[in-house]
Design a protein around this motif. Sequence first.
Motif, PDB file in Angstrom:
ATOM      1  N   VAL A 256       0.832  -1.199   0.000  1.00  0.00           N
ATOM      2  CA  VAL A 256       0.000   0.000   0.000  1.00  0.00           C
ATOM      3  C   VAL A 256       0.871   1.256   0.000  1.00  0.00           C
ATOM      4  O   VAL A 256       0.734   2.111  -0.873  1.00  0.00           O
ATOM      5  CB  VAL A 256      -0.952   0.017   1.209  1.00  0.00           C
ATOM      6  N   ALA A 257       1.756   1.385   0.982  1.00  0.00           N
ATOM      7  CA  ALA A 257       2.578   2.592   1.091  1.00  0.00           C
ATOM      8  C   ALA A 257       3.751   2.326   2.018  1.00  0.00           C
ATOM      9  O   ALA A 257       3.713   1.410   2.848  1.00  0.00           O
ATOM     10  CB  ALA A 257       1.746   3.761   1.618  1.00  0.00           C
ATOM     11  N   VAL A 258       4.794   3.151   1.873  1.00  0.00           N
ATOM     12  CA  VAL A 258       5.980   3.034   2.728  1.00  0.00           C
ATOM     13  C   VAL A 258       6.525   4.427   2.995  1.00  0.00           C
ATOM     14  O   VAL A 258       6.358   5.346   2.177  1.00  0.00           O
ATOM     15  CB  VAL A 258       7.046   2.136   2.054  1.00  0.00           C
ATOM     16  N   ILE A 259       7.148   4.577   4.156  1.00  0.00           N
ATOM     17  CA  ILE A 259       7.738   5.852   4.545  1.00  0.00           C
ATOM     18  C   ILE A 259       9.124   5.596   5.113  1.00  0.00           C
ATOM     19  O   ILE A 259       9.355   4.609   5.811  1.00  0.00           O
ATOM     20  CB  ILE A 259       6.825   6.590   5.553  1.00  0.00           C
ATOM     21  N   SER A 260      10.049   6.497   4.797  1.00  0.00           N
ATOM     22  CA  SER A 260      11.431   6.338   5.230  1.00  0.00           C
ATOM     23  C   SER A 260      11.576   6.622   6.719  1.00  0.00           C
ATOM     24  O   SER A 260      10.647   7.120   7.374  1.00  0.00           O
ATOM     25  CB  SER A 260      12.338   7.280   4.441  1.00  0.00           C
ATOM     26  N   ARG A 261      12.762   6.354   7.234  1.00  0.00           N
ATOM     27  CA  ARG A 261      13.027   6.495   8.670  1.00  0.00           C
ATOM     28  C   ARG A 261      12.722   7.881   9.195  1.00  0.00           C
ATOM     29  O   ARG A 261      12.145   8.031  10.275  1.00  0.00           O
ATOM     30  CB  ARG A 261      14.486   6.178   8.930  1.00  0.00           C
ATOM     31  N   SER A 262      13.116   8.881   8.454  1.00  0.00           N
ATOM     32  CA  SER A 262      12.909  10.265   8.898  1.00  0.00           C
ATOM     33  C   SER A 262      11.536  10.796   8.539  1.00  0.00           C
ATOM     34  O   SER A 262      11.121  11.843   9.042  1.00  0.00           O
ATOM     35  CB  SER A 262      13.960  11.172   8.263  1.00  0.00           C
ATOM     36  N   GLY A 263      10.863  10.096   7.648  1.00  0.00           N
ATOM     37  CA  GLY A 263       9.589  10.586   7.135  1.00  0.00           C
ATOM     38  C   GLY A 263       9.743  11.460   5.909  1.00  0.00           C
ATOM     39  O   GLY A 263       8.749  11.932   5.360  1.00  0.00           O
ATOM     40  N   GLY A 264      10.984  11.642   5.446  1.00  0.00           N
ATOM     41  CA  GLY A 264      11.215  12.540   4.331  1.00  0.00           C
ATOM     42  C   GLY A 264      10.865  11.976   2.972  1.00  0.00           C
ATOM     43  O   GLY A 264      10.693  12.725   2.010  1.00  0.00           O
ATOM     44  N   SER A 265      10.758  10.655   2.881  1.00  0.00           N
ATOM     45  CA  SER A 265      10.429  10.021   1.602  1.00  0.00           C
ATOM     46  C   SER A 265       9.275   9.049   1.783  1.00  0.00           C
ATOM     47  O   SER A 265       9.224   8.322   2.781  1.00  0.00           O
ATOM     48  CB  SER A 265      11.631   9.249   1.061  1.00  0.00           C
ATOM     49  N   THR A 266       8.370   9.073   0.833  1.00  0.00           N
ATOM     50  CA  THR A 266       7.258   8.131   0.840  1.00  0.00           C
ATOM     51  C   THR A 266       7.072   7.569  -0.567  1.00  0.00           C
ATOM     52  O   THR A 266       7.516   8.164  -1.562  1.00  0.00           O
ATOM     53  CB  THR A 266       5.938   8.779   1.285  1.00  0.00           C
ATOM     54  N   TYR A 267       6.404   6.431  -0.628  1.00  0.00           N
ATOM     55  CA  TYR A 267       6.063   5.821  -1.906  1.00  0.00           C
ATOM     56  C   TYR A 267       4.734   5.116  -1.712  1.00  0.00           C
ATOM     57  O   TYR A 267       4.537   4.396  -0.726  1.00  0.00           O
ATOM     58  CB  TYR A 267       7.143   4.840  -2.347  1.00  0.00           C
ATOM     59  N   THR A 268       3.818   5.332  -2.654  1.00  0.00           N
ATOM     60  CA  THR A 268       2.449   4.844  -2.521  1.00  0.00           C
ATOM     61  C   THR A 268       2.051   4.057  -3.758  1.00  0.00           C
ATOM     62  O   THR A 268       2.398   4.441  -4.879  1.00  0.00           O
ATOM     63  CB  THR A 268       1.500   6.037  -2.324  1.00  0.00           C
ATOM     64  N   ALA A 269       1.319   2.986  -3.546  1.00  0.00           N
ATOM     65  CA  ALA A 269       0.846   2.167  -4.660  1.00  0.00           C
ATOM     66  C   ALA A 269      -0.106   2.961  -5.545  1.00  0.00           C
ATOM     67  O   ALA A 269      -0.875   3.804  -5.054  1.00  0.00           O
ATOM     68  CB  ALA A 269       0.138   0.926  -4.130  1.00  0.00           C
ATOM     69  N   ASP A 270      -0.063   2.684  -6.826  1.00  0.00           N
ATOM     70  CA  ASP A 270      -0.924   3.402  -7.772  1.00  0.00           C
ATOM     71  C   ASP A 270      -2.399   3.217  -7.431  1.00  0.00           C
ATOM     72  O   ASP A 270      -3.204   4.125  -7.654  1.00  0.00           O
ATOM     73  CB  ASP A 270      -0.659   2.901  -9.197  1.00  0.00           C
ATOM     74  N   SER A 271      -2.748   2.065  -6.880  1.00  0.00           N
ATOM     75  CA  SER A 271      -4.153   1.765  -6.596  1.00  0.00           C
ATOM     76  C   SER A 271      -4.745   2.672  -5.519  1.00  0.00           C
ATOM     77  O   SER A 271      -5.974   2.798  -5.427  1.00  0.00           O
ATOM     78  CB  SER A 271      -4.304   0.301  -6.175  1.00  0.00           C
TER      79      SER A 271
END
Length: 127
Positions: free
Chosen positions: A48-63
């Motif tokens: 579904v989604a992921v966030i880096s340790r600091s919160g500075g980077s995220t990535y989200t599924a297209d769905s």
Amino acid sequence: QVQLVESGGGLVQAGGSLRLSCAASGRTFSNYNMGWFRQAPGKEREFVAVISRSGGSTYTADSVKGRFTISRDNAKNTVYLQMNSLKPEDTAVHYCAADPSTRPVRVLTNPRLYDYWGQGTQVTVSS
């Protein structure tokens, strides 16, 4: 060892919103990338989604892009998933997971890369 406990699931009508929380304990929370996955009956676990340790980077599924937002509060050892405009196809058990690596978040879509998992929280969206 990291312990993860999800909360915030429930039954909601299509178009509604929910915010899931995942509380972590046991190790330094900010040392972990945090991901959300979901699994519907008879289907494989889905990123579904992921966030880096600091919160500075995220990535989200297209769905879910444009509807779901992942965030974290390292002071509270908690990661969140804000889910808006929910659809019946979002119905699933939602899990949070922790990854201690330094991999970029865009590669953390495979559940096998995560070391720790919560027990899951059920999200049911009625039509």
